[in-house]
Enzyme design. Structure first.
Site, PDB file in Angstrom:
ATOM      1  N   GLY A 158       0.778  -1.236   0.000  1.00  0.00           N
ATOM      2  CA  GLY A 158       0.000   0.000   0.000  1.00  0.00           C
ATOM      3  C   GLY A 158       0.807   1.283   0.000  1.00  0.00           C
ATOM      4  N   THR A 159       2.038   1.218  -0.541  1.00  0.00           N
ATOM      5  CA  THR A 159       2.804   2.471  -0.575  1.00  0.00           C
ATOM      6  C   THR A 159       2.192   3.462  -1.569  1.00  0.00           C
ATOM      7  OG1 THR A 159       4.389   1.624  -2.206  1.00  0.00           O
ATOM      8  CG2 THR A 159       4.968   1.361   0.117  1.00  0.00           C
ATOM      9  N   ASN A 160       1.601   2.961  -2.632  1.00  0.00           N
ATOM     10  CA  ASN A 160       0.914   3.868  -3.558  1.00  0.00           C
ATOM     11  C   ASN A 160      -0.331   4.469  -2.903  1.00  0.00           C
ATOM     12  OD1 ASN A 160       2.161   4.051  -6.377  1.00  0.00           O
ATOM     13  ND2 ASN A 160       2.312   1.871  -5.916  1.00  0.00           N
ATOM     14  N   MET A 182      -3.694  -6.849  -7.436  1.00  0.00           N
ATOM     15  CA  MET A 182      -3.261  -8.047  -8.166  1.00  0.00           C
ATOM     16  C   MET A 182      -4.432  -8.893  -8.689  1.00  0.00           C
ATOM     17  SD  MET A 182      -0.070  -7.746  -8.175  1.00  0.00           S
ATOM     18  CE  MET A 182       1.489  -7.600  -7.361  1.00  0.00           C
ATOM     19  N   LEU A 227      -9.465  -8.153 -12.979  1.00  0.00           N
ATOM     20  CA  LEU A 227     -10.782  -7.547 -12.788  1.00  0.00           C
ATOM     21  C   LEU A 227     -11.841  -8.231 -13.635  1.00  0.00           C
ATOM     22  CD1 LEU A 227     -10.279  -3.686 -12.642  1.00  0.00           C
ATOM     23  CD2 LEU A 227     -10.243  -5.368 -10.805  1.00  0.00           C
ATOM     24  N   HIS A 242       1.204   0.974 -13.588  1.00  0.00           N
ATOM     25  CA  HIS A 242       2.024  -0.152 -14.033  1.00  0.00           C
ATOM     26  C   HIS A 242       3.496   0.239 -13.894  1.00  0.00           C
ATOM     27  CE1 HIS A 242       3.118  -3.772 -16.135  1.00  0.00           C
ATOM     28  NE2 HIS A 242       3.961  -3.047 -16.865  1.00  0.00           N
TER      29      HIS A 242
HETATM   30  C1  GRF Z   1       3.704  -1.369  -7.396  1.00  0.00           C
HETATM   31  O1  GRF Z   1       4.976  -1.579  -7.946  1.00  0.00           O
HETATM   32  C2  GRF Z   1       2.691  -1.345  -8.498  1.00  0.00           C
HETATM   33  O2  GRF Z   1       3.113  -0.693  -9.642  1.00  0.00           O
HETATM   34  C3  GRF Z   1       2.537  -2.812  -8.750  1.00  0.00           C
HETATM   35  O3  GRF Z   1       2.532  -3.382  -7.451  1.00  0.00           O
HETATM   36  C4  GRF Z   1       3.262  -2.556  -6.573  1.00  0.00           C
HETATM   37  C5  GRF Z   1       2.366  -2.168  -5.431  1.00  0.00           C
HETATM   38  O4  GRF Z   1       3.013  -1.626  -4.359  1.00  0.00           O
HETATM   39  N1  GRF Z   1       1.413  -3.097  -9.570  1.00  0.00           N
HETATM   40  P1  GRF Z   1       2.215  -0.994  -3.153  1.00  0.00           P
HETATM   41  O5  GRF Z   1       1.224  -2.027  -2.632  1.00  0.00           O
HETATM   42  O6  GRF Z   1       1.519   0.258  -3.605  1.00  0.00           O
HETATM   43  O7  GRF Z   1       3.264  -0.699  -2.111  1.00  0.00           O
END
Ligand code: GRF
Length: 211
Positions: free
Chosen positions: A12-14, A91, A94, A110
């Protein structure tokens, strides 16, 4: 206010980058309505909890059939009444029904420069392994609309990142996140929330240019 449903599977860093960008005013006119994970152990759920954001897990393991999981996922998303679905390290493949119900309203991050290193099998660390195998000098990240294909929808933003000679898949993944993903995903949400992204002939047009 654009209502966001954020779909996650892992760290969940994004998601955190989006939470922080809203708190700091780098994303305006948007709020996170819910964080939805397919994985009960996803640390992303903990991040949502700490930020006081509604969060829920819809796990395929709780359903006997994939179709039942798909229906539950769609129902959960609908109940959040989102204007935009953000796949932030999601992941899950969908369900087509979801993609059709929210056409033009789903975006994905991506970890490569589409159309390189994308499509079936290119997810997570595999992307960075392939980048290192091929020996390209630049990689990066792409935010795009999700459509029926794998990584084929209109591209919204891209950012290039240098590949270093001593990179491992892990060090490269980290640099791509820090230098690209955590910047362009919030930026794309902000552009959409402020009505600046249009799709025309399968491509996006950003009114007023990027950033
Ligand atoms: C990221 O590299 C994203 O691009 C890929 O999975 C990773 C997710 O990381 N699809 P996070 O869960 O947001 O830390």
């Amino acid at each position: 206010m654009l209502r966001l449903a954020i779909l996650v599977s892992g760290g969940g860093t994004n998601l955190q980058a989006i939470i922080d960008a809203i708190a700091q005013g780098r994303i305006t006119n948007a709020q996170i309505a819910a964080v939805i994970s397919n994985n009960p152990g996803a640390y992303a759920l903990e991040r949502a909890k700490q930020a006081g954001i509604p969060h829920i897990c819809v796990s395929p393991k709780s359903y006997a059939q994939r179709s039942e999981f798909n229906a539950a996922l769609l129902q959960t998303i609908r109940s959040c009444e989102p204007d935009l679905i953000v796949l932030a390290g999601c992941m899950v493949v969908l369900p087509q029904e979801l993609i059709q119900a929210y056409a033009g309203k789903i975006i994905n991050i991506h970890p490569a420069l589409i159309p390189s290193f994308c499509g079936k099998g290119y997810y997570g660390l595999h992307v960075h392994e392939k980048v290192l195998e091929r020996g390209v000098k630049l990689t990066g990240a792409t935010v795009h609309f999700a459509d029926e294909g794998t990584d084929t929808g209109p591209i919204i933003l891209q950012k290039a990142v240098e590949v270093k000679q001593d990179d491992t898949p892990q060090t490269l993944q980290r640099r791509v996140m820090e230098e690209a993903e955590w910047n362009i995903l919030p930026e794309a949400i902000n552009l959409i929330a402020n009505g600046r992204v249009r799709i025309k002939d399968g491509k996006t047009i950003i009114d007023g240019g990027e950033a």
